[in-house]
Write a protein that holds these residues in place. Structure first.
Motif, PDB file in Angstrom:
ATOM      1  N   ARG B 320       0.834  -1.211   0.000  1.00 21.68           N
ATOM      2  CA  ARG B 320       0.000   0.000   0.000  1.00 21.68           C
ATOM      3  C   ARG B 320       0.857   1.244   0.000  1.00 21.68           C
ATOM      4  N   GLY B 325      -3.411   3.234  -3.476  1.00 18.34           N
ATOM      5  CA  GLY B 325      -4.628   3.100  -4.284  1.00 18.34           C
ATOM      6  C   GLY B 325      -4.717   1.793  -5.044  1.00 18.34           C
ATOM      7  N   GLY B 328      -7.259  -2.214  -2.453  1.00 15.19           N
ATOM      8  CA  GLY B 328      -8.411  -1.678  -1.760  1.00 15.19           C
ATOM      9  C   GLY B 328      -8.273  -1.809  -0.249  1.00 15.19           C
ATOM     10  N   GLU B 601     -15.226   9.889  -8.054  1.00 14.55           N
ATOM     11  CA  GLU B 601     -14.987   9.812  -6.612  1.00 14.55           C
ATOM     12  C   GLU B 601     -13.690   9.083  -6.300  1.00 14.55           C
ATOM     13  N   GLY B 602     -13.483   7.964  -6.917  1.00 17.88           N
ATOM     14  CA  GLY B 602     -12.250   7.226  -6.687  1.00 17.88           C
ATOM     15  C   GLY B 602     -11.339   7.369  -7.889  1.00 17.88           C
ATOM     16  N   PRO B 603     -10.365   6.485  -8.023  1.00 15.18           N
ATOM     17  CA  PRO B 603      -9.481   6.584  -9.186  1.00 15.18           C
ATOM     18  C   PRO B 603     -10.184   6.224 -10.506  1.00 15.18           C
ATOM     19  N   HIS B 605     -14.119   4.847 -12.545  1.00 14.84           N
ATOM     20  CA  HIS B 605     -15.569   4.695 -12.449  1.00 14.84           C
ATOM     21  C   HIS B 605     -15.961   3.236 -12.293  1.00 14.84           C
TER      22      HIS B 605
END
Lengths: 116, 897
Positions: B320, B325, B328, B601-603, B605
Motif C-alpha cells: 500500500r 490506491g 483496496g 470519486e475514486g481513481p 468509475h
C-alpha cells in the motif's frame, strides 16, 4: 512341574506321567492295555474315564515323547501301539526326579509338624 | 507348558491339519476297538452283550466328548470349522445358481459403482501431487470481500518475494505458446518461470543446469532449459544440445540444461506440458499491475495456511505504501493450499457422487438381504435340525455370515472388475474436464487404495445384508419349526415385516437419489438453454504466437490482423474472418476505466473486460449489434480512437443517458496499459466470457491497432493471437487452407490449436455434464433395484399366501378384489417408502443448492414428478404378482401342502 498350574493341568500332567511310565515299563502298548495297567497299579483309587487316556496319548505324541505305529492286538484286530522315545525317557527321568524331590520335601514338612 | 513345548505342539498340529480325515478315521478305529475290548471283558464276566456294551461305554466316558477333545487338540478346530463353513457355503452356491447369479450381479453393480467413483476420488483427491512435500505448497492470492484471486502481478510478486513472511521460495510461473524459429517454424509451449521454480517443484536436471538468480533479471540474457519430452522428441536425447542455441520467437537462446522427466500435469495450462522453460525476468522495480501469472511458495516449517496468511500483513502494508490506491482498503494478501487449488471445486462434486453410489449400494444390500431372508425361510428346517444336533446359536450365525461373506467376496470381485473397467471406459469417452485424471482418464486405475476400499466395502456389505437374515434365523423356535410341514413354513408376521422395512428403506433411498438426479438434470437443461450470446456453429478458432521483435508495435499487429483477414475473405468457403486477443469462454483481461466528463470519486468509475479485436469479430461470432456500428478495417492506428461496449456495461453505467455520446479512457494514467479517451461508437449484445452460469461481465472492445504500443507488446508476449473464421461448409474442413493463408499473411508464423467453437463450448460444460450423466445412471440403477425389491416382496408374499388366496376364491371372492387387495398391500409398502423419501429429500436437497442453476432445491415440479414416477414403477412391480394372485386356481391352491 511348575507351581501354580491349573487343576486340570495338574491332572493332565499326572496322567501323562503315568502313561509315560507305563510305556517305559511295559514296552509297546495300545491304549486299552495302558488303561488296564493304570487301573491295576492304582488299585481303582483313580476313577478316570478311560477315554481320557487317548487325550493324554495325543499330547505325548505331539511332544514327541512317544511314537505310534499300527500292529495287531491280542484279538487279532488292527490296533495302534505306542512306544516311548528316548526324548520321552529323558522327560520321564526329569519328571520322576521332580516328583521325588517334592515328595521328600513334603514328607519332611509333614514329619516336622508332627514332631512339633 | 513352556513356550518351547507350545511350539512343538503347534508344529504337530500343523502336520495333523494336512492329514485331517485320515487321522480322524484312525482315532475312530482306536476308540471303537478300546470299547470292544472292554465289552468283551464284561461279556467274559458273564454280562449280557447289550448291557456289557453299555457298561463299556460308561466306563470309557463320553465317546463324543473324547472325540471332541481329540479334535480340539489336533489341527486347528476354529480354522477348520470356518473352512467347513466356507465349503458348505460354496456347495450351497453351486446348488442355487440362479439365486447366486442375481445376488452377485446386484452386489457387483452396487460395489462396482462405488469402486468406480472411488478410483476417481483416489486419483484426484487422495493421490499426492508429484512434488516434494506437496501439502506444504501454497499459492499466493489477494482476498477481497468478493472473493479470492489466486493470480499475481509483477508488483505484488516483488513485494511477496521480499516480504514473504512464512512463505518461502516464492516463485512465479506462466505457460504460453511460442514459436520455435530457425528452420521450419513450429509452435511450442514455453513456460516462463523464476529461478526458484525448479527447486520448489523438485524438478531435477538430466543434463546441464537451470537458471541462476542473475539470469532471472530483466537483462539476464536469453537462456532456456529444455523439457525432457521435447529434448527426446526434437534432439533425440543428444547430450551436446547443452551449450547450443535455440531460436525462439526469432531470438537466439542459449540452452543451459535439460530437465529430467517432470510431471507438470497439475500446473500446465490447456496448451499442454512445456517444451522449454524461459526465465521470467520480472523487473524488481516494475510498476505493472496486470495480473497474468501465478505465484507459488512453500510454507515455512511449522507454519499453517492461516498463520502464513496472517504473516503477509506486513507485505500488504508495504504494498500500500509503495503503490497507493492499488490495493483496496478491504483487500489483503493470503495463501491457499496449492493442491486444493489444483483440485478446485471438483471435490464437492466427487463427494456428491460418492454419496450417490453409497445410496445405490445400500439399496443393493437391501435387495440382497431380502433375498437371503427368503432363502433363510426355505432353509428353516435345515437350520433347526442343525441347532437340534448341537450347533450353537453362534455357530449358526457364523454359518450364515460365512455364506454372506462368500457371496460378497464374489460380488466384490465382480464389482472390482466392473468398476475399474467401467470408469476407464467412461473417462476415455468423456473425461468431463476433471483435473489430474490424465489424458482420457489414463491416470485413473487400480491401486492398493482402490483394492483396499473394495475389500472393506465388500466386508461391510456382507455384514449389512448378512446380519439381518442371520439374526432372524438364529431366533428360530426349534420345536415349532420342526413341527411345521413342507413349504408352508409360516414365515411369520415378523419376518414379513422385516422384509417390508427393507423395501420401504430402499424405496426411500431411491427416491432421494432420483430427486437429486432430477435437480441436476434440470440444472443441465437450464444451462443448455442459456444463450451464450454468440453462435458457435460453423466457427473455427486457432492461434498464433506473435512473441517476437517484429510485433512490438500495435500497428505491426494490426497489419497482420488486417492482412490475414483480407486473405481469408478471398477464400470461397469463408464467410467472415477476424482475430482478437481472446475468444468467448476463454477469459479476457480485466481493466479499469474512466468515463470522460463525469465526476470521479475514486481513481476509476468501474472495471470491465478489455478485449482488443479486429474488424469482423462480431460478425464472425454472430454477436448482435444493438446500437451504433461495429468495427471496420478503417478503424486502424491513424483513425480516431473508438470503443464498442456490451449491453451490460451500457446498462450499468448509463442507466439513463446515451453511451454513444460519451468517451471512455481505459486504465487512465497507468503506465503501459493506459490509453487515450475513446469514443463509444456501438453497443453489442452480451457474451458469456467465463462460465455459462455467471452473469456476463461488462466488456469493452477496441481495435487492436489503436492500443498503446507498450500494451500491445505486453499482450503479444502474454497471449497468442486468436483467429476466428466463420465457414460456409463444414468448419474443420478448411483448416489446412486457412492455416496456409495465415502463415503467408504473417510472414511464416506457424498456426496451431485448430478447434471448432462448438467443442470449446462443450468443454466448458463438460464437467457438469459428466456428473449429471453419472448421477442419472446411478438414479436409474437405484430405480431398477427398488422396482425389483418391490416386485420380489409382493411376489413372495403372494406365493406364501397361495392357500389363503385359494380359500378366498373358493368362498366366492371376486378375483378382481383379490388382485386389488394384493396391489393395495404392495403399494402401501411402496408409498410408505415414497413418503419417507420425500421427507428425507426435502431435508437433504439443501446440501446441493450450490450446484443448481435456476432451480430451487425444493423445486415443486421435481418433488411432484419424481414420487409419481416411482409410484408408477412400483405399481408395475406389483401388478404382475397381483395378476397371478387373481389367477390362482382354488382347487390347486388348497391341495398345496
Amino acid at each position: 512341574m511348575t507351581i501354580g498350574k491349573g487343576r486340570a493341568d495338574v491332572l493332565q500332567g499326572t496322567l501323562d506321567l503315568m502313561v509315560l511310565k507305563t510305556l517305559a515299563v511295559l514296552g509297546p502298548q495300545h491304549g486299552y492295555g495302558i488303561a488296564r495297567r493304570i487301573e491295576q497299579i492304582s488299585d481303582d483309587v483313580l476313577q478316570l474315564n478311560e477315554g481320557t487316556v487317548y487325550a493324554s496319548l495325543l499330547r505325548l505324541r505331539q511332544q514327541r515323547w512317544i511314537a505310534a505305529s499300527w500292529g495287531r492286538s491280542e484279538n487279532n484286530r488292527r490296533a495302534r501301539f505306542y512306544t516311548i522315545t528316548s526324548a520321552g525317557r529323558r522327560q520321564l527321568a526329569a519328571q520322576t526326579e521332580d516328583w521325588e524331590r517334592i515328595a521328600g520335601v513334603m514328607a519332611r514338612l509333614l514329619r516336622l509338624s508332627e514332631d512339633a | 507348558m513352556t513356550p518351547w513345548r507350545r511350539v512343538v505342539a503347534l508344529v504337530s498340529r500343523l502336520r495333523d491339519l494336512r492329514d485331517r480325515r485320515r487321522l480322524e478315521g484312525e482315532a475312530e478305529q482306536e476308540l471303537e476297538m478300546h470299547i470292544e475290548l472292554l465289552t468283551s471283558q464284561y461279556v467274559r464276566a458273564g454280562i449280557a452283550p447289550g448291557e456289557a456294551r453299555r457298561m463299556a461305554r460308561v466306563k470309557f466316558g463320553g465317546v463324543g466328548q473324547i472325540k471332541e477333545s481329540l479334535r480340539d487338540q489336533a489341527g486347528f478346530p476354529m480354522l477348520e470349522s470356518i473352512i467347513e463353513d466356507v465349503r458348505y457355503a460354496v456347495r450351497g452356491i453351486l446348488k442355487n445358481p440362479g439365486f447366486v447369479l442375481v445376488v452377485v450381479l446386484t452386489l457387483g453393480v452396487g460395489i462396482g459403482a462405488n469402486t468406480a467413483i472411488f478410483s476417481v476420488v483416489n486419483t484426484v483427491l487422495l493421490e499426492p501431487l508429484p512434488y516434494p512435500e506437496p501439502s506444504r505448497l501454497v499459492v499466493l492470492q489477494t482476498t477481497t470481500p468478493q472473493g479470492a484471486a489466486p493470480v499475481a502481478s509483477p508488483t505484488k510478486f516483488n513485494v511477496w518475494r521480499e516480504h514473504g513472511g512464512a512463505v518461502q521460495d516464492v516463485s512465479a510461473y506462466r505457460f504460453n505458446v511460442a514459436n520455435l524459429t530457425g528452420g521450419e517454424p513450429e509452435q511450442i509451449v514455453a513456460g516462463s518461470v523464476t529461478a526458484d521454480f525448479f527447486r520448489l517443484f523438485g524438478a531435477a536436471t538430466a543434463a546441464g543446469r537451470t537458471f541462476s538468480a542473475d539470469e532471472d533479471r530483466p537483462n539476464g540474457g536469453r537462456v532456456a532449459v529444455l523439457g525432457h519430452g521435447f529434448w527426446q522428441r526434437r534432439f533425440g536425447g543428444a547430450e551436446d544440445v547443452v551449450g547450443g542455441t535455440l531460436s525462439i520467437g526469432g531470438d537466439a537462446h542459449t540452452v543451459l540444461g535439460v530437465l529430467a522427466p517432470f510431471d507438470t500435469e497439475a500446473i500446465q495450462g490447456p496448451e499442454g506440458p512445456p517444451d522449454v522453460y524461459l526465465p521470467f525476468q520480472i523487473d524488481p522495480n516494475s510498476a505493472m499491475h496486470g495480473h497474468f501469472f501465478r505465484s507459488v511458495g512453500r510454507l515455512a516449517p511449522g507454519a499453517s495456511v492461516e498463520s502464513a496468511s496472517a504473516s503477509l500483513q506486513p507485505a500488504a502494508d508495504t504494498f500500500r505504501q509503495r503503490f497507493p490506491g492499488a490495493l483496496g482498503p478491504e483487500a489483503s494478501f493470503s495463501v491457499r493450499s496449492f493442491p486444493d487449488l489444483v483440485v478446485g471445486n471438483v471435490r464437492s462434486s466427487l463427494w456428491i457422487l460418492m454419496a450417490a453410489v453409497t445410496f445405490v449400494l445400500l439399496i443393493a444390500c437391501a435387495n440382497v438381504a431380502n433375498l437371503l431372508l427368503v432363502r433363510a425361510t426355505t432353509r428353516k428346517r435345515e437350520l433347526a435340525l442343525r441347532a437340534a444336533l448341537g450347533a450353537g446359536r453362534r455357530r449358526i450365525v457364523r454359518l450364515l455370515l460365512t455364506e454372506g461373506l462368500v457371496l460378497s467376496a464374489l460380488g466384490g470381485a465382480l464389482g472390482l472388475a466392473f468398476g475399474t473397467l467401467g470408469i476407464r471406459v467412461l473417462l476415455a469417452f468423456n473425461p468431463g474436464n476433471i483435473p489430474r485424471i490424465g489424458p482420457e482418464g489414463a491416470a485413473v486405475g487400480l491401486d492398493w487404495r482402490v483394492l483396499a476400499f473394495t475389500v472393506v466395502v465388500s466386508l461391510a456389505t456382507s455384514l449389512v445384508f448378512g446380519l439381518f437374515p442371520a439374526l432372524r434365523a438364529s431366533r428360530t423356535d426349534l420345536t415349532e419349526t420342526l413341527k411345521e410341514s413342507g413349504s408352508r413354513t409360516g414365515s411369520g408376521f415378523r419376518q414379513q415385516r422385516a422384509r417390508a422395512v427393507l423395501v420401504v428403506s430402499e424405496v426411500g433411498l431411491a427416491l432421494v437419489l432420483l430427486v437429486g438426479a432430477a435437480l441436476f438434470i434440470r440444472t443441465f437443461v437450464n444451462l443448455r438453454a442459456v444463450d451464450p450470446g454468440f453462435d458457435a456453429r460453423q466457427v473455427v478458432t486457432m492461434n498464433m504466437s506473435l512473441a517476437s521483435g517484429r510485433f512490438d508495435t500495435a500497428a505491426a499487429v494490426g497489419e497482420v490482423m488486417r492482412a490475414g483477414r483480407e486473405r481469408l475473405l478471398t477464400l470461397p468457403g469463408v464467410e467472415e474472418a477476424a482475430s482478437a486477443c481472446c475468444i468467448p469462454l476463454r477469459g479476457g483481461l480485466g481493466l479499469p476505466f474512466v468515463i470522460e466528463g463525469r465526476p470521479l470519486e475514486g481513481p476509476f468509475h468501474g472495471g470491465g473486460s478489455f478485449t482488443p479485436i479486429s474488424a469482423g469479430y462480431f460478425e464472425a461470432f454472430g454477436i448482435p449489434l444493438v446500437r451504433g456500428r461495429t468495427l471496420t478495417d478503417q478503424d486502424d492506428a491513424g483513425a480516431p480512437p473508438v470503443a464498442i461496449i456490451n449491453e451490460t456495461l451500457a446498462r450499468q453505467f448509463w442507466p439513463d443517458g446515451d453511451p454513444l455520446a460519451d468517451r471512455i479512457t481505459v486504465a487512465k494514467g497507468t503506465p503501459v496499459l493506459g490509453g487515450p479517451p475513446r469514443q463509444i461508437v456501438g453497443i453489442v449484445g452480451d457474451v458469456r466470457a467465463g462460465r455459462l452460469e455467471r452473469e456476463p461481465a461488462p466488456t469493452m472492445y477496441v481495435p487492436w491497432a489503436q492500443i498503446p504500443d507498450a500494451h500491445s507488446a505486453n499482450l503479444v508476449g502474454m497471449l497468442p493471437l486468436s483467429w476466428i473464421v466463420r465457414t460456409r461448409g463444414a468448419p474443420l474442413a478448411l483448416g489446412e487452407t486457412v492455416q496456409n493463408e495465415l502463415r503467408a499473411a504473417s510472414g511464416g508464423i506457424p498456426v496451431a490449436g485448430l478447434q471448432s467453437m462448438v467443442d470449446v463450448v462443450a468443454r466448458s460444460t463438460a464437467r457438469s455434464d459428466f456428473i449429471m450423466l453419472l448421477l442419472s445412471v446411478f438414479a436409474g440403477a437405484a430405480l431398477l433395484l427398488a422396482a425389483i425389491g418391490i416386485y420380489g416382496l409382493t411376489a413372495y408374499s403372494v406365493g406364501q399366501r397361495t392357500q389363503e388366496i385359494g380359500i378366498h376364491l373358493a368362498m366366492g371372492a371376486d378375483s378382481d378384489r383379490v388382485r386389488n387387495l394384493v396391489i393395495r398391500q404392495g403399494m402401501a409398502v411402496a408409498l410408505a417408502g415414497v413418503a419417507l423419501g420425500i421427507a428425507s429429500a426435502y431435508g437433504l436437497s439443501r446440501l446441493i443448492a450450490g450446484f443448481l442453476f435456476e432451480v430451487a432445491p425444493r423445486d415443486p415440479l421435481v418433488f411432484a414428478a419424481v414420487p409419481l414416477l416411482l409410484a408408477a414403477v412400483a405399481l408395475a412391480g406389483v401388478w404382475l404378482p397381483a395378476r397371478r394372485a387373481a389367477r390362482v386356481e382354488p382347487a390347486a391352491a388348497l391341495r398345496l401342502e
